[in-house]
Design a protein around this motif. Sequence first.
Motif, PDB file in Angstrom:
ATOM      1  N   GLU A  71       0.825  -1.208   0.000  1.00 35.15           N
ATOM      2  CA  GLU A  71       0.000   0.000   0.000  1.00 35.15           C
ATOM      3  C   GLU A  71       0.860   1.259   0.000  1.00 35.15           C
ATOM      4  O   GLU A  71       0.545   2.243  -0.681  1.00 35.15           O
ATOM      5  CB  GLU A  71      -0.932  -0.012   1.216  1.00 35.15           C
ATOM      6  CG  GLU A  71      -1.995  -1.114   1.141  1.00 35.15           C
ATOM      7  CD  GLU A  71      -2.792  -1.249   2.432  1.00 35.15           C
ATOM      8  OE1 GLU A  71      -2.389  -0.631   3.452  1.00 35.15           O
ATOM      9  OE2 GLU A  71      -3.802  -1.988   2.423  1.00 35.15           O
ATOM     10  N   ARG A  72       1.941   1.228   0.750  1.00 36.48           N
ATOM     11  CA  ARG A  72       2.851   2.377   0.784  1.00 36.48           C
ATOM     12  C   ARG A  72       3.482   2.597  -0.580  1.00 36.48           C
ATOM     13  O   ARG A  72       3.614   3.733  -1.057  1.00 36.48           O
ATOM     14  CB  ARG A  72       3.934   2.130   1.839  1.00 36.48           C
ATOM     15  CG  ARG A  72       5.007   3.208   1.917  1.00 36.48           C
ATOM     16  CD  ARG A  72       4.536   4.436   2.671  1.00 36.48           C
ATOM     17  NE  ARG A  72       5.530   5.484   2.686  1.00 36.48           N
ATOM     18  CZ  ARG A  72       6.569   5.542   3.533  1.00 36.48           C
ATOM     19  NH1 ARG A  72       6.731   4.584   4.448  1.00 36.48           N
ATOM     20  NH2 ARG A  72       7.424   6.543   3.475  1.00 36.48           N
ATOM     21  N   THR A  73       3.871   1.530  -1.242  1.00 37.40           N
ATOM     22  CA  THR A  73       4.498   1.626  -2.559  1.00 37.40           C
ATOM     23  C   THR A  73       3.526   2.180  -3.590  1.00 37.40           C
ATOM     24  O   THR A  73       3.875   3.058  -4.388  1.00 37.40           O
ATOM     25  CB  THR A  73       5.018   0.252  -3.001  1.00 37.40           C
ATOM     26  OG1 THR A  73       5.960  -0.230  -2.032  1.00 37.40           O
ATOM     27  CG2 THR A  73       5.673   0.328  -4.366  1.00 37.40           C
ATOM     28  N   ALA A  74       2.302   1.670  -3.593  1.00 37.03           N
ATOM     29  CA  ALA A  74       1.295   2.164  -4.545  1.00 37.03           C
ATOM     30  C   ALA A  74       1.040   3.650  -4.324  1.00 37.03           C
ATOM     31  O   ALA A  74       0.873   4.411  -5.295  1.00 37.03           O
ATOM     32  CB  ALA A  74       0.005   1.364  -4.392  1.00 37.03           C
ATOM     33  N   ALA A  75       1.018   4.083  -3.076  1.00 33.47           N
ATOM     34  CA  ALA A  75       0.790   5.503  -2.784  1.00 33.47           C
ATOM     35  C   ALA A  75       1.963   6.351  -3.272  1.00 33.47           C
ATOM     36  O   ALA A  75       1.764   7.434  -3.843  1.00 33.47           O
ATOM     37  CB  ALA A  75       0.574   5.692  -1.290  1.00 33.47           C
ATOM     38  N   LEU A  76       3.180   5.891  -3.061  1.00 34.57           N
ATOM     39  CA  LEU A  76       4.349   6.650  -3.490  1.00 34.57           C
ATOM     40  C   LEU A  76       4.424   6.780  -5.010  1.00 34.57           C
ATOM     41  O   LEU A  76       4.861   7.812  -5.537  1.00 34.57           O
ATOM     42  CB  LEU A  76       5.626   5.974  -2.979  1.00 34.57           C
ATOM     43  CG  LEU A  76       5.931   6.131  -1.488  1.00 34.57           C
ATOM     44  CD1 LEU A  76       7.041   5.174  -1.076  1.00 34.57           C
ATOM     45  CD2 LEU A  76       6.331   7.577  -1.182  1.00 34.57           C
ATOM     46  N   LEU A  77       4.010   5.733  -5.716  1.00 34.35           N
ATOM     47  CA  LEU A  77       4.072   5.742  -7.175  1.00 34.35           C
ATOM     48  C   LEU A  77       2.799   6.295  -7.813  1.00 34.35           C
ATOM     49  O   LEU A  77       2.773   6.558  -9.017  1.00 34.35           O
ATOM     50  CB  LEU A  77       4.332   4.330  -7.694  1.00 34.35           C
ATOM     51  CG  LEU A  77       5.678   3.714  -7.292  1.00 34.35           C
ATOM     52  CD1 LEU A  77       5.762   2.257  -7.749  1.00 34.35           C
ATOM     53  CD2 LEU A  77       6.839   4.508  -7.870  1.00 34.35           C
ATOM     54  N   THR A 209       5.362  10.076  -8.744  1.00 34.51           N
ATOM     55  CA  THR A 209       4.012   9.856  -9.277  1.00 34.51           C
ATOM     56  C   THR A 209       3.915  10.272 -10.737  1.00 34.51           C
ATOM     57  O   THR A 209       3.266   9.601 -11.539  1.00 34.51           O
ATOM     58  CB  THR A 209       2.979  10.630  -8.450  1.00 34.51           C
ATOM     59  OG1 THR A 209       3.396  12.003  -8.334  1.00 34.51           O
ATOM     60  CG2 THR A 209       2.841  10.034  -7.053  1.00 34.51           C
ATOM     61  N   GLU A 210       4.574  11.367 -11.099  1.00 31.62           N
ATOM     62  CA  GLU A 210       4.503  11.838 -12.484  1.00 31.62           C
ATOM     63  C   GLU A 210       5.306  10.930 -13.418  1.00 31.62           C
ATOM     64  O   GLU A 210       4.910  10.699 -14.565  1.00 31.62           O
ATOM     65  CB  GLU A 210       5.021  13.277 -12.569  1.00 31.62           C
ATOM     66  CG  GLU A 210       4.727  13.945 -13.902  1.00 31.62           C
ATOM     67  CD  GLU A 210       5.021  15.439 -13.890  1.00 31.62           C
ATOM     68  OE1 GLU A 210       5.027  16.047 -14.990  1.00 31.62           O
ATOM     69  OE2 GLU A 210       5.254  15.995 -12.802  1.00 31.62           O
ATOM     70  N   LEU A 234       5.513  -4.914  -8.163  1.00 36.60           N
ATOM     71  CA  LEU A 234       4.913  -4.593  -9.448  1.00 36.60           C
ATOM     72  C   LEU A 234       3.714  -3.715  -9.157  1.00 36.60           C
ATOM     73  O   LEU A 234       2.808  -4.119  -8.416  1.00 36.60           O
ATOM     74  CB  LEU A 234       4.479  -5.860 -10.190  1.00 36.60           C
ATOM     75  CG  LEU A 234       3.748  -5.624 -11.516  1.00 36.60           C
ATOM     76  CD1 LEU A 234       4.653  -4.905 -12.512  1.00 36.60           C
ATOM     77  CD2 LEU A 234       3.238  -6.933 -12.084  1.00 36.60           C
ATOM     78  N   ALA A 235       3.710  -2.519  -9.712  1.00 31.23           N
ATOM     79  CA  ALA A 235       2.650  -1.548  -9.445  1.00 31.23           C
ATOM     80  C   ALA A 235       1.922  -1.208 -10.737  1.00 31.23           C
ATOM     81  O   ALA A 235       2.526  -1.122 -11.807  1.00 31.23           O
ATOM     82  CB  ALA A 235       3.233  -0.283  -8.828  1.00 31.23           C
ATOM     83  N   GLY A 236       0.603  -1.014 -10.612  1.00 33.06           N
ATOM     84  CA  GLY A 236      -0.191  -0.679 -11.779  1.00 33.06           C
ATOM     85  C   GLY A 236      -1.668  -0.723 -11.462  1.00 33.06           C
ATOM     86  O   GLY A 236      -2.073  -0.629 -10.289  1.00 33.06           O
ATOM     87  N   PRO A 237      -2.514  -0.892 -12.474  1.00 32.50           N
ATOM     88  CA  PRO A 237      -3.965  -0.946 -12.259  1.00 32.50           C
ATOM     89  C   PRO A 237      -4.347  -2.129 -11.370  1.00 32.50           C
ATOM     90  O   PRO A 237      -3.738  -3.197 -11.460  1.00 32.50           O
ATOM     91  CB  PRO A 237      -4.529  -1.126 -13.676  1.00 32.50           C
ATOM     92  CG  PRO A 237      -3.429  -0.713 -14.601  1.00 32.50           C
ATOM     93  CD  PRO A 237      -2.151  -1.026 -13.895  1.00 32.50           C
ATOM     94  N   PRO A 238      -5.348  -1.961 -10.503  1.00 33.21           N
ATOM     95  CA  PRO A 238      -5.719  -3.050  -9.584  1.00 33.21           C
ATOM     96  C   PRO A 238      -6.039  -4.363 -10.273  1.00 33.21           C
ATOM     97  O   PRO A 238      -5.669  -5.436  -9.767  1.00 33.21           O
ATOM     98  CB  PRO A 238      -6.944  -2.478  -8.859  1.00 33.21           C
ATOM     99  CG  PRO A 238      -6.736  -0.993  -8.887  1.00 33.21           C
ATOM    100  CD  PRO A 238      -6.102  -0.723 -10.219  1.00 33.21           C
ATOM    101  N   ASP A 239      -6.716  -4.331 -11.419  1.00 33.60           N
ATOM    102  CA  ASP A 239      -7.084  -5.596 -12.051  1.00 33.60           C
ATOM    103  C   ASP A 239      -5.861  -6.331 -12.579  1.00 33.60           C
ATOM    104  O   ASP A 239      -5.762  -7.558 -12.466  1.00 33.60           O
ATOM    105  CB  ASP A 239      -8.111  -5.362 -13.171  1.00 33.60           C
ATOM    106  CG  ASP A 239      -7.583  -4.467 -14.274  1.00 33.60           C
ATOM    107  OD1 ASP A 239      -6.737  -3.586 -13.998  1.00 33.60           O
ATOM    108  OD2 ASP A 239      -8.006  -4.642 -15.436  1.00 33.60           O
ATOM    109  N   LEU A 240      -4.884  -5.598 -13.133  1.00 33.67           N
ATOM    110  CA  LEU A 240      -3.690  -6.268 -13.626  1.00 33.67           C
ATOM    111  C   LEU A 240      -2.834  -6.771 -12.459  1.00 33.67           C
ATOM    112  O   LEU A 240      -2.267  -7.868 -12.519  1.00 33.67           O
ATOM    113  CB  LEU A 240      -2.854  -5.344 -14.511  1.00 33.67           C
ATOM    114  CG  LEU A 240      -1.664  -6.083 -15.145  1.00 33.67           C
ATOM    115  CD1 LEU A 240      -1.587  -5.830 -16.638  1.00 33.67           C
ATOM    116  CD2 LEU A 240      -0.343  -5.726 -14.470  1.00 33.67           C
TER     117      LEU A 240
END
Length: 386
Positions: A71-77, A209-210, A234-240
């Motif tokens: 969750e922290r990683t997704a927020a940072l990215l 983020t940008e 690996l970060a990206g869209p929730p479904d993927l």
Amino acid sequence: MTPDPETANEDAARERRFAAWNHAPRRLADGPAGGTLAGWLARLAEEGAGVWDLAGRPDLYGDGVVTALEERTAALLGTGAAAFFPTGTMAQQVALRCWADRTGSPVVALHPMSHPERHERGALVRLAGLHTVHPTAEPRTPTADEIRELPEPFGTLLLELPLRDAGFVLPTWEELVETVTAARERDAVVHLDGARLWECTAHFGRPLTEIAALADTVYVSYYKSLGGLSGAALAGPPDLVEEARAWRHRYGGQLFQQWPAALSALVGLERELPRLPEYVAHARTVAGVLREGLASAGVPWFRIHPEEPHTHQFQVWLPYGAEELTEAGVRQAEEDGTVLFRWWEAPGPPGTAMAEVTVGAPGLGWGPADVREALSAFLARVPGTG
């Protein structure tokens, strides 16, 4: 079985190198394999208490501290989700496999010097059934024109930022945007091999983020730059990302407990990530002093690449064999307690060697005079440079 003398000698030499490097008090950065087991355990307990409640239970199959790290990683990215993987190799294979299924194309466009091509034993082809094409062989990120003119169709463009084997090099922000745009024009998705993406913000002048928003998926490492024990995301869209979790299980990456790696990654995000721009700035100072020092010493040929580092890592090339340069460096560590370079044979002209220099927290205490002194002491130990 009688031990092979050559193997025994190689093992002894390796142990000597690690002992010299690990016990040297003066270095530009802490090595990822440095220290002792006892030291790492003590450090994890001390630093981990600042980022997580150590009175809680360990994770089980990725919950608890691992979920918090995701969750922290997704927020940072700035992505919708992130999944923890034990290795970046696995994370990227899964990402590219998922995109191949979704785009209907098994072809990945990437640089021939990128990690999947050079350091994964052909895994994309042999395990995932994918195929690769190369927009360019130049030691830099592909340009927009090279993407547009690539004669073969492809479903995914992989961009390694920075391109490590080319010298930790990055395009300009404008060049990166144009390259991504060119891939979109060809109906391709974009995946960032961001093992070292964390330190790219200073060069691009943009927040994480940008940068991540340019791509469809991003892989990041927790031990490169951040000093964690291991692991990636690996970060990206929730479904993927959810689909990637299923493939992670199939690939054997659904480990029973991963709390040491996850805890050390949280420490890295808390302590190292904010300091990376400072490391990048100081790496430029160190590179400049090394360039001046090598020129003043009359070394017949050398190269600092890039001349002004794009990240906190850069290459130093010298016209000597890696074996003699390594011996000089080990002696310097043993006798002076200083580590400046670690060498290996360069993939270039015979008789040349290359070192990757990393500037981290320990290196911030090195002023220009310290760098000049360490370089002079190193060269004094290289045969033929005195």
